[in-house]
Design a protein around this motif. Structure first.
Motif, PDB file in Angstrom:
ATOM      1  N   ASP A 123       0.832  -1.278  -0.174  1.00 48.95           N
ATOM      2  CA  ASP A 123       0.103  -0.037   0.239  1.00 48.95           C
ATOM      3  C   ASP A 123       0.938   1.221  -0.021  1.00 48.95           C
ATOM      4  O   ASP A 123       0.308   2.217  -0.694  1.00 48.95           O
ATOM      5  CB  ASP A 123      -0.961   0.027   1.156  1.00 48.95           C
ATOM      6  CG  ASP A 123      -1.704  -0.990   1.209  1.00 48.95           C
ATOM      7  OD1 ASP A 123      -2.429  -1.505   0.292  1.00 48.95           O
ATOM      8  OD2 ASP A 123      -1.952  -1.730   2.441  1.00 48.95           O
ATOM      9  N   ALA A 124       1.940   1.208   0.948  1.00 45.64           N
ATOM     10  CA  ALA A 124       2.750   2.400   0.884  1.00 45.64           C
ATOM     11  C   ALA A 124       3.232   2.774  -0.666  1.00 45.64           C
ATOM     12  O   ALA A 124       3.551   4.015  -0.839  1.00 45.64           O
ATOM     13  CB  ALA A 124       3.877   2.322   1.922  1.00 45.64           C
ATOM     14  N   SER A 125       3.789   1.885  -1.133  1.00 43.69           N
ATOM     15  CA  SER A 125       4.298   2.056  -2.489  1.00 43.69           C
ATOM     16  C   SER A 125       3.276   2.544  -3.419  1.00 43.69           C
ATOM     17  O   SER A 125       3.466   3.327  -4.462  1.00 43.69           O
ATOM     18  CB  SER A 125       4.986   0.893  -3.089  1.00 43.69           C
ATOM     19  OG  SER A 125       6.136   0.347  -2.341  1.00 43.69           O
ATOM     20  N   VAL A 126       2.054   2.262  -3.429  1.00 45.46           N
ATOM     21  CA  VAL A 126       0.742   2.288  -4.353  1.00 45.46           C
ATOM     22  C   VAL A 126       0.560   3.914  -4.071  1.00 45.46           C
ATOM     23  O   VAL A 126       0.422   4.772  -4.841  1.00 45.46           O
ATOM     24  CB  VAL A 126      -0.287   1.557  -4.038  1.00 45.46           C
ATOM     25  CG1 VAL A 126      -1.390   2.219  -4.767  1.00 45.46           C
ATOM     26  CG2 VAL A 126      -0.029   0.377  -4.187  1.00 45.46           C
ATOM     27  N   MET A 127       0.600   4.474  -2.692  1.00 41.73           N
ATOM     28  CA  MET A 127       0.277   5.805  -2.368  1.00 41.73           C
ATOM     29  C   MET A 127       1.320   6.757  -2.946  1.00 41.73           C
ATOM     30  O   MET A 127       1.210   7.488  -3.233  1.00 41.73           O
ATOM     31  CB  MET A 127      -0.076   5.747  -0.788  1.00 41.73           C
ATOM     32  CG  MET A 127      -1.175   5.150  -0.328  1.00 41.73           C
ATOM     33  SD  MET A 127      -2.919   5.598  -1.187  1.00 41.73           S
ATOM     34  CE  MET A 127      -2.827   7.451  -0.658  1.00 41.73           C
ATOM     35  N   LEU A 128       2.845   6.151  -2.789  1.00 40.97           N
ATOM     36  CA  LEU A 128       3.629   6.873  -3.199  1.00 40.97           C
ATOM     37  C   LEU A 128       3.739   7.288  -4.838  1.00 40.97           C
ATOM     38  O   LEU A 128       3.961   8.190  -5.238  1.00 40.97           O
ATOM     39  CB  LEU A 128       5.200   6.463  -2.964  1.00 40.97           C
ATOM     40  CG  LEU A 128       6.314   7.146  -3.122  1.00 40.97           C
ATOM     41  CD1 LEU A 128       6.325   8.554  -2.390  1.00 40.97           C
ATOM     42  CD2 LEU A 128       7.588   6.358  -3.042  1.00 40.97           C
ATOM     43  N   TRP A 129       3.449   6.183  -5.512  1.00 42.48           N
ATOM     44  CA  TRP A 129       3.313   6.332  -6.847  1.00 42.48           C
ATOM     45  C   TRP A 129       2.165   7.205  -7.308  1.00 42.48           C
ATOM     46  O   TRP A 129       2.403   8.126  -8.237  1.00 42.48           O
ATOM     47  CB  TRP A 129       2.945   4.898  -7.417  1.00 42.48           C
ATOM     48  CG  TRP A 129       2.815   4.857  -8.994  1.00 42.48           C
ATOM     49  CD1 TRP A 129       3.830   4.613  -9.921  1.00 42.48           C
ATOM     50  CD2 TRP A 129       1.574   4.920  -9.750  1.00 42.48           C
ATOM     51  NE1 TRP A 129       3.245   4.773 -11.144  1.00 42.48           N
ATOM     52  CE2 TRP A 129       1.922   4.932 -11.158  1.00 42.48           C
ATOM     53  CE3 TRP A 129       0.422   5.271  -9.461  1.00 42.48           C
ATOM     54  CZ2 TRP A 129       0.914   5.146 -12.104  1.00 42.48           C
ATOM     55  CZ3 TRP A 129      -0.786   5.342 -10.375  1.00 42.48           C
ATOM     56  CH2 TRP A 129      -0.354   5.199 -11.769  1.00 42.48           C
ATOM     57  N   TRP A 130       1.113   7.089  -6.524  1.00 39.19           N
ATOM     58  CA  TRP A 130      -0.163   8.012  -6.822  1.00 39.19           C
ATOM     59  C   TRP A 130       0.197   9.483  -6.586  1.00 39.19           C
ATOM     60  O   TRP A 130      -0.096  10.604  -7.251  1.00 39.19           O
ATOM     61  CB  TRP A 130      -1.363   7.570  -6.359  1.00 39.19           C
ATOM     62  CG  TRP A 130      -2.488   8.381  -6.255  1.00 39.19           C
ATOM     63  CD1 TRP A 130      -3.238   9.464  -5.565  1.00 39.19           C
ATOM     64  CD2 TRP A 130      -3.199   8.261  -7.760  1.00 39.19           C
ATOM     65  NE1 TRP A 130      -4.258   9.932  -6.131  1.00 39.19           N
ATOM     66  CE2 TRP A 130      -4.394   9.420  -7.440  1.00 39.19           C
ATOM     67  CE3 TRP A 130      -3.256   7.787  -8.740  1.00 39.19           C
ATOM     68  CZ2 TRP A 130      -5.397   9.469  -8.485  1.00 39.19           C
ATOM     69  CZ3 TRP A 130      -4.172   7.707  -9.908  1.00 39.19           C
ATOM     70  CH2 TRP A 130      -5.178   8.862  -9.688  1.00 39.19           C
ATOM     71  N   LEU A 131       0.785   9.727  -5.384  1.00 35.27           N
ATOM     72  CA  LEU A 131       1.192  11.028  -5.052  1.00 35.27           C
ATOM     73  C   LEU A 131       2.281  11.735  -6.046  1.00 35.27           C
ATOM     74  O   LEU A 131       2.256  12.668  -6.471  1.00 35.27           O
ATOM     75  CB  LEU A 131       1.778  10.809  -3.661  1.00 35.27           C
ATOM     76  CG  LEU A 131       2.586  12.297  -3.018  1.00 35.27           C
ATOM     77  CD1 LEU A 131       1.314  13.360  -3.027  1.00 35.27           C
ATOM     78  CD2 LEU A 131       3.105  12.141  -1.582  1.00 35.27           C
ATOM     79  N   VAL A 132       3.355  10.620  -6.473  1.00 33.51           N
ATOM     80  CA  VAL A 132       4.192  11.277  -7.453  1.00 33.51           C
ATOM     81  C   VAL A 132       3.514  11.647  -8.853  1.00 33.51           C
ATOM     82  O   VAL A 132       3.563  12.828  -9.342  1.00 33.51           O
ATOM     83  CB  VAL A 132       5.439  10.274  -7.881  1.00 33.51           C
ATOM     84  CG1 VAL A 132       6.242  10.866  -9.005  1.00 33.51           C
ATOM     85  CG2 VAL A 132       6.121  10.000  -6.763  1.00 33.51           C
ATOM     86  N   LEU A 133       2.551  10.972  -9.155  1.00 33.52           N
ATOM     87  CA  LEU A 133       1.779  11.329 -10.345  1.00 33.52           C
ATOM     88  C   LEU A 133       0.938  12.586 -10.069  1.00 33.52           C
ATOM     89  O   LEU A 133       1.078  13.309 -11.262  1.00 33.52           O
ATOM     90  CB  LEU A 133       0.718  10.021 -10.524  1.00 33.52           C
ATOM     91  CG  LEU A 133      -0.341  10.255 -11.709  1.00 33.52           C
ATOM     92  CD1 LEU A 133       0.539  10.765 -13.233  1.00 33.52           C
ATOM     93  CD2 LEU A 133      -1.192   9.213 -12.065  1.00 33.52           C
ATOM     94  N   TRP A 134       0.535  12.889  -8.856  1.00 31.10           N
ATOM     95  CA  TRP A 134      -0.450  14.112  -8.440  1.00 31.10           C
ATOM     96  C   TRP A 134       0.650  15.263  -8.823  1.00 31.10           C
ATOM     97  O   TRP A 134       0.250  16.397  -9.331  1.00 31.10           O
ATOM     98  CB  TRP A 134      -1.016  13.891  -7.006  1.00 31.10           C
ATOM     99  CG  TRP A 134      -1.812  15.030  -6.617  1.00 31.10           C
ATOM    100  CD1 TRP A 134      -2.974  15.563  -6.930  1.00 31.10           C
ATOM    101  CD2 TRP A 134      -0.958  16.171  -6.122  1.00 31.10           C
ATOM    102  NE1 TRP A 134      -3.072  16.454  -6.539  1.00 31.10           N
ATOM    103  CE2 TRP A 134      -2.076  17.010  -5.880  1.00 31.10           C
ATOM    104  CE3 TRP A 134       0.146  16.542  -5.468  1.00 31.10           C
ATOM    105  CZ2 TRP A 134      -1.817  18.375  -5.225  1.00 31.10           C
ATOM    106  CZ3 TRP A 134       0.382  17.697  -4.980  1.00 31.10           C
ATOM    107  CH2 TRP A 134      -0.536  18.676  -4.650  1.00 31.10           C
ATOM    108  N   ILE A 135       1.822  14.955  -8.232  1.00 34.51           N
ATOM    109  CA  ILE A 135       2.804  16.279  -8.277  1.00 34.51           C
ATOM    110  C   ILE A 135       3.182  16.627  -9.728  1.00 34.51           C
ATOM    111  O   ILE A 135       3.336  17.590  -9.973  1.00 34.51           O
ATOM    112  CB  ILE A 135       4.222  15.660  -7.535  1.00 34.51           C
ATOM    113  CG1 ILE A 135       4.190  15.689  -5.940  1.00 34.51           C
ATOM    114  CG2 ILE A 135       5.238  16.739  -7.558  1.00 34.51           C
ATOM    115  CD1 ILE A 135       4.846  15.048  -5.198  1.00 34.51           C
ATOM    116  N   LEU A 136       3.124  15.680 -10.301  1.00 38.25           N
ATOM    117  CA  LEU A 136       3.583  15.568 -11.848  1.00 38.25           C
ATOM    118  C   LEU A 136       2.472  16.417 -12.658  1.00 38.25           C
ATOM    119  O   LEU A 136       2.931  17.102 -13.863  1.00 38.25           O
ATOM    120  CB  LEU A 136       4.172  14.334 -12.522  1.00 38.25           C
ATOM    121  CG  LEU A 136       5.264  13.850 -11.904  1.00 38.25           C
ATOM    122  CD1 LEU A 136       5.405  12.484 -12.563  1.00 38.25           C
ATOM    123  CD2 LEU A 136       6.694  14.736 -12.363  1.00 38.25           C
TER     124      LEU A 136
END
Length: 238
Positions: A197-210
């Protein structure tokens, strides 16, 4: 609400996947400093629970639907990465491969590709603001600022907002949440946890930032609700 629970009054010990003690939550009776740390740790635990729910109930089904509907090949993320304030031109491929890996459900690979790039991108972004993201020592040596120092730079919160900055900092560096950056970088983490889950959330957060620079355009073009606010304010960050 936290003050009213019996768990907030009690201390706790936190262990990693190997059973090693990694953090201690003091009881609130241990003075002002203890209360402050207890609140920090409880917020990190609450955020982790929220992220587990969001990842499993919302993000993974949405990512699977997108992956089954659209094909994203090599350089498929280029429109969002070229001339992006967060991505140095010679680091675009790292983000392209990391985002593609997550879209395919390989969050283990995504985390390994994206975590080092986040730290470098924070320096890049801070440097663009006119600051020097390095430290100069008395002997003349110069070193780059570390991740924790970068995440406390006021420029980061000014650009990303309070909630996104808190989420990024907690996912990557908070031991109670899981300390994903340290666990990944030193190889402590199991493959199951690295793909969790933590890696999923990190991936989504990076996508949001971009993609957040496009938020205004999409809202004007489609509707005000097209690009909803993220991360959700389920936990009040400090």
């Amino acid at each position: 609400a936290l003050d009213a629970t019996m768990f907030f009054d009690m201390g706790a010990e936190h262990y990693d996947g190997d059973g090693l003690p990694i953090a201690v939550t003091p009881g609130v009776s241990e003075g002002v400093d203890g209360r402050e740390l207890a609140l920090d740790n409880h917020l990190a635990q609450a955020l982790r629970r929220d992220h587990q729910l969001v990842a499993r109930a919302c993000l993974l089904p949405a990512i699977e639907e997108i992956a089954n509907t659209y094909f994203v090949g090599k350089d498929g993320w280029a429109p969002f990465l070229i001339n992006n304030h967060f991505v140095p031109r010679d680091h675009i491929e790292f983000y392209d491969r990391g985002l593609t890996a997550g879209l395919k459900g390989d969050f283990l690979l995504a985390a390994h590709l994206l975590i080092p790039q986040i730290e470098n991108s924070l320096r890049y972004m801070i440097a663009q603001s006119g600051q020097e993201p390095t430290r100069l020592f008395g002997n003349g040596d110069q070193d780059r600022e570390g991740l924790k120092a970068l995440l406390t730079n006021p420029t980061v919160e000014q650009i990303f907002g309070k909630d996104a900055t808190y989420a990024l900092k907690t996912i990557l560096t908070n031991k109670v949440y899981g300390d994903l950056r340290n666990q990944i970088s030193h190889g402590y983490i199991s493959s199951i946890e690295a793909n969790g889950d933590a890696s999923v959330m990190l991936w989504w957060l990076v996508l949001w930032i971009l993609v957040v620079p496009y938020r205004g355009y999409w809202a004007d073009t489609y509707s005000a609700d097209f690009f909803a606010e993220w991360p959700p304010r389920t936990v009040d960050s400090k």
